[in-house]
Design an enzyme around this catalytic site. Structure first.
Site, PDB file in Angstrom:
ATOM      1  N   HIS A 231       0.847  -1.195   0.000  1.00 45.32           N
ATOM      2  CA  HIS A 231       0.000   0.000   0.000  1.00 45.32           C
ATOM      3  C   HIS A 231       0.881   1.243   0.000  1.00 45.32           C
ATOM      4  CE1 HIS A 231      -3.649   2.293   1.957  1.00 45.32           C
ATOM      5  NE2 HIS A 231      -3.068   2.975   0.993  1.00 45.32           N
TER       6      HIS A 231
ATOM      7  N   GLU B  97       0.746   7.748  -3.359  1.00 44.73           N
ATOM      8  CA  GLU B  97       1.543   7.413  -2.181  1.00 44.73           C
ATOM      9  C   GLU B  97       2.739   8.345  -2.008  1.00 44.73           C
ATOM     10  OE1 GLU B  97       0.725   5.233   0.251  1.00 44.73           O
ATOM     11  OE2 GLU B  97      -1.154   5.137  -0.865  1.00 44.73           O
TER      12      GLU B  97
ATOM     13  N   HIS C  96       2.439  11.016   1.013  1.00 50.20           N
ATOM     14  CA  HIS C  96       3.268  10.571   2.132  1.00 50.20           C
ATOM     15  C   HIS C  96       4.765  10.827   1.921  1.00 50.20           C
ATOM     16  CE1 HIS C  96      -0.304   8.702   3.781  1.00 50.20           C
ATOM     17  NE2 HIS C  96      -0.490   8.037   2.645  1.00 50.20           N
TER      18      HIS C  96
END
Length: 307
Positions: free
Chosen positions: A92, A170, A174
């Site tokens: 993920h 992602e 992040h």
């Protein structure tokens, strides 16, 4: 006798050798410049007693590092060849939570490549601009990293949209909030998108530390449409191997296993440092009293990627 620390070093070296081979193959380097880190004492993130002076050397303030994995049973894009890896969870992302469990997101709009930001508006009311340019897969290709693209298309799989859209999300949400991937950490020879490639390599390295499918299967917990499990069985199976209990996520009112988040403090950088597993600071969303289903995938939704 080989020490545990030495064994861990050997494991990480072997697991990442294929991804690091580009450093001496004539391809553009993606490693940061960490020479200055030798001038400060290395500590585990979130365990420092003095301020971190060089945030390229330790994830700051996002030192509670999460490695998140999915168990999906379909992608919705099987007809386009986007399938799940047989006998493996999928990656993920690698997330930099703050030491108190809070987190930042979309920290640098100049490196925002997410075509569909989620959230589209930050808690302070700032709108996250949607990326209209090429996919991040083109950035990876520009660095000659076909090996990286091959791996990501096997194990970093999206649901309902392209894999590249997930990879962009992602990194943008992040990766841009992780200090060890700041552009300044790559020195004067920095090449655009270098840190993005470095982030993906780091996430894959962390993924290899937590082989969820094998850990669960070794305790008799395998995907099944006939046998369900308890939260205690799942958490115990992981804890006995990892030494800590991750966040265990479920859907359908806590009855269907879907996600694992492994919490860590990191000694050194997220790219190359040592991960120390910690118990989750986020309560499980799975039922603690009833049965939990770890469903099989339909054969048409997965394929063999280990050959």
């Amino acid at each position: 006798m080989i020490s545990r620390a030495a064994s861990l070093f050997v494991f990480i070296s072997v697991a990442t050798a294929g991804l690091l081979q580009n450093y001496d193959s004539g391809l553009p380097s993606t490693i940061p410049s960490l020479l200055s880190c030798s001038s400060q004492t290395s500590v585990f993130s979130c365990e420092n007693t003095a301020p971190i002076k060089n945030t390229c050397c330790s994830p700051t303030p996002g030192g509670l590092v999460l490695l998140a994995q999915y168990w999906d049973t379909y992608t919705g894009l099987e007809k386009h060849g986007q399938k799940l890896p047989k006998e493996s969870w999928t990656l993920h992302g690698l997330w930099p939570d703050n030491c108190d469990g809070s987190y930042e997101q979309y920290c640098d709009f100049s490196r925002q490549y997410d075509p569909a930001p989620s959230p589209s508006v930050l808690p302070n009311g700032t709108v996250v601009p949607a990326w209209k340019g090429p996919g991040v897969d083109t950035f990876i290709a520009e660095f000659g990293r076909q090996d990286l693209l091959n791996w990501m298309n096997k194990y970093w799989i999206n649901q309902g949209a392209s894999n590249a859209a997930m990879w962009a999300h992602e990194f943008s949400k992040h990766g841009t909030c992780t200090s060890t991937f700041d552009v300044k950490c790559y020195g004067s020879s920095y090449k655009k998108h270098q840190e993005l490639i470095n982030y993906y390599d780091a996430a894959i390295r962390a993924f290899h530390l937590y082989p969820s499918y094998d850990v669960l299967a070794a305790s008799g917990i395998i995907p099944s449409n006939k046998t369900a499990y308890t939260l205690n069985q799942i958490s115990t199976a992981i804890n006995t191997q990892v030494g800590a209990t991750p966040y265990i996520g479920c859907t359908h009112n806590g009855t269907v296993l879907s996600e694992l988040w492994y919490f860590n403090h990191v000694f050194g950088t997220e790219q190359y440092g040592t991960f120390k597993p910690l118990d989750s600071t986020t309560p499980s969303t799975c039922t603690s009293t009833g049965k939990i289903w770890y469903y099989e995938r339909t054969p048409s939704s997965e394929h063999e990627v280990r050959v």
